[in-house]
Design an enzyme around this catalytic site. Structure first.
Site, PDB file in Angstrom:
ATOM      1  N   GLY A   1       0.819  -1.198   0.000  1.00 31.81           N
ATOM      2  CA  GLY A   1       0.000   0.000   0.000  1.00 31.81           C
ATOM      3  C   GLY A   1       0.852   1.246   0.000  1.00 31.81           C
TER       4      GLY A   1
ATOM      5  N   MET B   1       2.286  10.129   2.493  1.00 35.72           N
ATOM      6  CA  MET B   1       3.531  10.300   3.235  1.00 35.72           C
ATOM      7  C   MET B   1       4.466   9.116   3.117  1.00 35.72           C
ATOM      8  SD  MET B   1       2.465  12.081   6.835  1.00 35.72           S
ATOM      9  CE  MET B   1       4.137  11.823   7.426  1.00 35.72           C
TER      10      MET B   1
ATOM     11  N   VAL C   1       3.907   1.251   2.365  1.00 37.90           N
ATOM     12  CA  VAL C   1       3.958   0.132   3.298  1.00 37.90           C
ATOM     13  C   VAL C   1       4.368  -1.130   2.532  1.00 37.90           C
ATOM     14  CG1 VAL C   1       2.682  -1.268   4.959  1.00 37.90           C
ATOM     15  CG2 VAL C   1       2.191   1.175   4.745  1.00 37.90           C
TER      16      VAL C   1
ATOM     17  N   LYS D   1       6.773   0.633   7.205  1.00 35.57           N
ATOM     18  CA  LYS D   1       6.238   1.879   6.651  1.00 35.57           C
ATOM     19  C   LYS D   1       7.436   2.780   6.358  1.00 35.57           C
ATOM     20  CE  LYS D   1       2.458   3.767   8.149  1.00 35.57           C
ATOM     21  NZ  LYS D   1       1.454   4.530   8.935  1.00 35.57           N
TER      22      LYS D   1
ATOM     23  N   ASP E   1      -7.601  10.109  12.409  1.00 32.13           N
ATOM     24  CA  ASP E   1      -7.858   9.638  11.046  1.00 32.13           C
ATOM     25  C   ASP E   1      -8.503   8.252  11.080  1.00 32.13           C
ATOM     26  OD1 ASP E   1      -7.915   9.804   8.296  1.00 32.13           O
ATOM     27  OD2 ASP E   1      -5.865   9.083   8.022  1.00 32.13           O
TER      28      ASP E   1
END
Length: 503
Positions: free
Chosen positions: A20, A24, A27, A42, A136
């Protein structure tokens, strides 16, 4: 350094596959060559890493989440930098995101939706207790593992409540499909903002779609500020009034009316899960696991069979041997009664009964002429929601008398059922009336089309009425109120339960 698959970070973490990417970071599924285990990495984008404030946000995520150790939060394992590119090492969760699950399945089962909301809420509560707000909350940031359990991830814009924000005042952070009104307006963000976002996630799990659509993200954000969420019961009729009320409170725009904390939201979700389980008579998927963790307050709302299942699981964990001994003693006692009781005439146990499962929309008001045809129809679902705090009520009759032959509420046991009992819960004991039934077809417009099968005199708070149906099936069962309680101007009914003989 390059961030392509096959790269070895700090001679330890091998990037195996990209899973993914975001604004920013990207992953990767990776392999820890030192401890020989799969992890998630990440990796921050290089161009972002050049900006000091963004780099500080990335580091802050690692510090914040590293403080949290919770079964429903993806754990931070390590943090480092390689060739000036920072990365975070996370526990690897082999599964799918909640967003993917919704896309794949559409609307999730009601009890499963509540169970996931409880798990996410418990994760947020743990974070809030450490003064960390996620900011979020969205289904893309919830992972469902192989066992079906939810884990919250991506605290990428999380920040502690006791430190100054590192972003410009008024900047909106978070996905606007789930953004709270105060966050959309750039106002201070607290744990209540996470509660709102979780409420929207619950709405999406129940309906299969987000509540608002717009031409752009700003348009959607402004709808969260200005418009009420669509009625979840219109989009998903089987959602109970109790669950709809919980969802409404979680997504209140007024902070004084919204749940003050994730803990308060969780408590009502736990009650709602018990109510939904009682209504459906069963639990599936992740709801089964969550039911075992419900507090006693909520477990009391569960069906007897489900409560016994939870109790036996707990008993097996702490006292399996004791249970065996009890069964041995019970068997021995029965054997003794069998040998010495030849001269006894034991009364056969009465036939067992079980509740008839009724749909959420199965209750309707009944106010034939000379009535005006309506008797609080918007409240009728409350008699079937399993919540004794919610009620259907007659209108208020100021003289303390109905001033008409009667008024009532009936349930539709479609297609039909041979009920033998009706249990009626009431907040206003002391009223009197009768129970009527009608066959399949249209609802009779007057009382002449109904058949009387029971009587209620001076009703108690919980009144059980044996129904004289002679074993015949009927579709409609009517509670017909003919007399108000003494010194009262109305009757409030909190529940109606039909019972049939167990098969």
């Amino acid at each position: 350094m390059t961030s392509s698959v096959g790269t070895l970070l700090n001679e330890r973490y091998r990037l195996d596959a990209e899973v993914g990417t975001g604004g920013m970071s990207t992953v990767y599924r990776a392999f820890d060559t030192l401890l020989e285990r799969q992890v998630a990495i990440k990796l921050m984008h290089r161009d972002i890493a050049r900006h000091g404030d963004q780099l500080e946000r990335f580091r802050r995520e690692a510090r914040a989440v590293a403080q949290l150790n919770h079964p429903h939060i993806v754990q931070v394992i390590d943090f480092g930098e390689d060739d000036s590119t920072p990365y975070i090492v996370l526990e690897f969760v082999d599964g799918e995101t909640l967003k993917d699950r919704i896309r794949r399945m559409g609307r999730l089962p009601v009890s499963e939706s509540i169970a996931y909301a409880i798990e996410i809420g418990r994760a947020l509560q743990a974070a809030h207790e450490r003064n960390i707000v996620h900011r979020d909350v969205k289904p893309q940031n919830v992972l469902i593992d192989e066992e079906g359990s939810a884990k919250v991830t991506d605290f990428g814009i999380a920040r502690t409540l006791d430190q100054e924000g590192l972003t410009a005042d008024g900047r909106v952070l978070g996905t606007t499909d789930y953004v709270s009104p105060e966050q959309a307006l750039g106002q201070p963000v607290t744990g209540q903002s996470d509660v709102y976002s979780l409420g929207v996630v619950l709405f999406e799990m129940l309906t299969g779609d987000v509540p608002f659509k717009g031409e752009n993200q700003v348009a959607v954000a402004m709808k969260h500020v200005r418009e009420e969420l669509p009625d979840v019961q219109l989009r998903r009729p089987e959602v109970s009034a109790a669950l709809a009320a919980v969802l409404d409170r979680a997504t209140e725009k007024d902070l004084d009316k919204r749940y003050p904390s994730a803990g308060a939201f969780i408590a009502d979700l736990e009650d709602a899960l018990a109510i939904e389980t009682a209504r459906s008579g069963q639990a599936t998927g992740e709801a089964t696991a969550i039911i075992r963790t419900l507090p006693k307050r909520a477990q009391r709302r569960l069906p007897w069979r489900t409560r016994m299942g939870v109790g036996l699981l707990l008993a097996a964990a702490v006292g399996g041997l004791a249970l065996v001994l009890i069964l041995v003693v019970f068997a021995a006692d029965n054997a003794e009664r069998g040998t010495g009781g030849a001269q006894r005439n034991l009364t056969p146990a009465p036939p067992t009964v079980e509740a008839v499962q009724l749909g959420q929309r199965a209750a309707s008001d009944f106010d034939p002429p000379p009535g005006d045809g309506r008797e609080h129809p918007d409240e009728t679902s409350f008699v079937l929601d399993g919540n004794k705090a919610t009620t259907w009520s007659t209108e208020t009759y100021e003289a303390g008398e109905l001033q008409k032959p009667g008024v009532g509420i009936y349930v539709d046991a479609k297609p039909q059922v041979a009920a033998v009992q009706m249990q009626i819960g009431s907040k206003t004991p002391g009223w009197s009336g009768d129970i009527y039934v009608a066959k399949n077809g249209d609802v009779p417009g007057t009382l002449d089309g109904w058949q009387k099968v029971g009587t209620v005199e001076d009703a108690k708070r919980t009144e059980t009425v044996d129904l004289d149906t002679a074993g015949n099936p009927f579709r409609y069962y009517l509670v017909w109120i003919t007399k108000l309680p003494p010194e009262s101007q109305k009757v409030e009914i909190s529940e109606i339960v039909l019972r049939k003989r167990s098969s």
